[in-house]
Design an enzyme around this catalytic site. Structure first.
Site, PDB file in Angstrom:
ATOM      1  N   HIS A 117       0.820  -1.227   0.000  1.00 32.77           N
ATOM      2  CA  HIS A 117       0.000   0.000   0.000  1.00 32.77           C
ATOM      3  C   HIS A 117       0.849   1.271   0.000  1.00 32.77           C
ATOM      4  O   HIS A 117       0.296   2.369  -0.158  1.00 32.77           O
ATOM      5  CB  HIS A 117      -0.931   0.028   1.215  1.00 32.77           C
ATOM      6  CG  HIS A 117      -1.957  -1.054   1.217  1.00 32.77           C
ATOM      7  ND1 HIS A 117      -2.790  -1.301   0.150  1.00 32.77           N
ATOM      8  CD2 HIS A 117      -2.282  -1.970   2.172  1.00 32.77           C
ATOM      9  CE1 HIS A 117      -3.585  -2.320   0.432  1.00 32.77           C
ATOM     10  NE2 HIS A 117      -3.296  -2.753   1.648  1.00 32.77           N
TER      11      HIS A 117
ATOM     12  N   ASP B 286      -4.731 -12.608   3.828  1.00 31.32           N
ATOM     13  CA  ASP B 286      -5.965 -12.101   4.418  1.00 31.32           C
ATOM     14  C   ASP B 286      -7.203 -12.371   3.575  1.00 31.32           C
ATOM     15  O   ASP B 286      -8.302 -11.939   3.931  1.00 31.32           O
ATOM     16  CB  ASP B 286      -5.850 -10.610   4.747  1.00 31.32           C
ATOM     17  CG  ASP B 286      -5.105  -9.816   3.696  1.00 31.32           C
ATOM     18  OD1 ASP B 286      -4.756 -10.378   2.646  1.00 31.32           O
ATOM     19  OD2 ASP B 286      -4.849  -8.617   3.933  1.00 31.32           O
TER      20      ASP B 286
ATOM     21  N   HIS C 130      -6.567  -7.074  -0.157  1.00 33.41           N
ATOM     22  CA  HIS C 130      -6.687  -5.649  -0.450  1.00 33.41           C
ATOM     23  C   HIS C 130      -5.892  -5.308  -1.705  1.00 33.41           C
ATOM     24  O   HIS C 130      -4.816  -5.864  -1.935  1.00 33.41           O
ATOM     25  CB  HIS C 130      -6.169  -4.806   0.724  1.00 33.41           C
ATOM     26  CG  HIS C 130      -6.887  -5.050   2.009  1.00 33.41           C
ATOM     27  ND1 HIS C 130      -6.427  -5.957   2.950  1.00 33.41           N
ATOM     28  CD2 HIS C 130      -8.021  -4.519   2.510  1.00 33.41           C
ATOM     29  CE1 HIS C 130      -7.261  -5.963   3.980  1.00 33.41           C
ATOM     30  NE2 HIS C 130      -8.236  -5.099   3.739  1.00 33.41           N
TER      31      HIS C 130
ATOM     32  N   ASP D 255      -3.011 -10.589  -2.122  1.00 37.05           N
ATOM     33  CA  ASP D 255      -3.559 -10.039  -0.881  1.00 37.05           C
ATOM     34  C   ASP D 255      -5.020  -9.653  -1.101  1.00 37.05           C
ATOM     35  O   ASP D 255      -5.413  -9.267  -2.211  1.00 37.05           O
ATOM     36  CB  ASP D 255      -2.744  -8.802  -0.493  1.00 37.05           C
ATOM     37  CG  ASP D 255      -3.054  -8.284   0.899  1.00 37.05           C
ATOM     38  OD1 ASP D 255      -2.253  -8.540   1.812  1.00 37.05           O
ATOM     39  OD2 ASP D 255      -4.079  -7.599   1.065  1.00 37.05           O
TER      40      ASP D 255
END
Length: 308
Positions: free
Chosen positions: A122, A243, A161, A159
């Site tokens: 990120h 995740d 996200h 991931d």
């Protein structure tokens, strides 16, 4: 050949406030899960300044250094914090990513896994966010291109996200293909299919909440793997976030350990077919500690199996 495992105790020195999901215990659980495995264990070095400057300007690096507190926490945004050991941890994580590329590109290991924190995907060019400080996966790709002279490198981010930071850093890099599968809708809200990069070098594959492993396999087999084969990278970098697991508290996909194992196995087979098995994986998210540990072990077990 073998699988290299890169880590360092400095990664445990990045401390977050009580109750924060990106906690020291994440790495402790991962490393415990990997105990006893026959791996090439490598001490992660500090990242070289010229490597970091491939993905972040000096002003950004200096901002992180200046904001690091001597005690307590510095809040960079509501999710992202610095503690006294955070800069060392982040620099070691970046160093692990580049050293992993060196080992694999140099033929010392077939593939490698960087077990470090904080995560990185990120972190945008000039913005820390989403628990992340430095763009480790993007740095690994740039290091392979610039330092090792590779013509094409692919980054695959599974991931849950969207890897907005990796996308931001590699947006204008025609020799890097960035592929991200991620839940949508979900923070950070980026990663729509029409975000395709300056050179058509970005592929976003949003997945609806509730997507299970069977559907994930269909999407990767039908969409992602053909794109990777067509691009024909000389190395694959993986942003390995766990995740998307059914048990994870921050999202709503329904993958299990065997799904991460399958995806890793298929990525390794693809790497074996098109780039001599060269694959570097860096740890990203995963916030249910037991699910993270089991999934990381499944991931590294498949890397080890592929390395022979």
């Amino acid at each position: 050949m073998t699988t290299a495992l890169l880590t360092h105790a400095d990664a445990l020195g990045h401390v977050t406030p009580p109750g924060h999901p990106e906690q020291v215990a994440r790495l402790e659980h991962v490393l415990h899960a990997l105990e006893g495995m026959d791996l090439m264990r490598v001490t992660a070095p500090m990242a070289a300044e010229d490597d970091l400057l491939r993905v972040h300007p000096e002003s950004y690096l200096e901002m992180l250094r200046l904001n690091a507190p001597s005690e307590g926490f510095a809040e960079l945004d509501p999710d992202t914090f610095l503690s006294p050991g955070s800069v060392e941890a982040a620099w070691r994580g970046a160093g692990a990513a580049t050293r992993a590329v060196d080992l694999v590109a140099g033929g010392e290991a077939t593939n490698a896994f960087s077990a470090m924190r904080p995560p990185g995907h990120h972190a945008e060019t000039e913005t820390p966010m989403g628990f992340c400080l430095l763009g480790n996966a993007a740095l690994a790709a740039r290091h392979a291109l610039d330092h090792h002279g590779m013509g094409r490198v692919a980054v695959v981010d599974f991931d849950v996200h969207h890897g907005n930071g990796t996308q931001d850093i590699l947006w204008d890099e025609p020799n890097a293909l960035f592929v991200s599968s991620h839940q949508m809708p979900l923070w950070p809200g980026t990663g729509k299919p029409d975000e395709t990069g300056a050179y058509g070098n970005v592929m976003n594959v949003p997945l609806a909440p509730g997507t299970d492993g069977a559907r994930m396999r269909e999407v990767y087999t039908g969409e992602v793997f053909p794109r990777l084969r067509a691009f024909a990278p000389e190395m694959i970098v993986v942003s390995a976030g766990f995740d998307a697991h059914l048990a994870d508290p921050l999202a709503h996909l329904e993958w299990l350990e065997e799904d991460f194992a399958w995806l890793t196995r298929e990525l390794c087979a693809l790497a074996d077919a098109i780039c001599g098995g060269r694959l570097v994986s860096v740890l990203e998210g995963g916030y249910d500690l037991e699910a993270l540990a089991r999934s990381a072990r499944a991931h590294v077990s498949e890397l080890k199996e592929a390395a022979g």
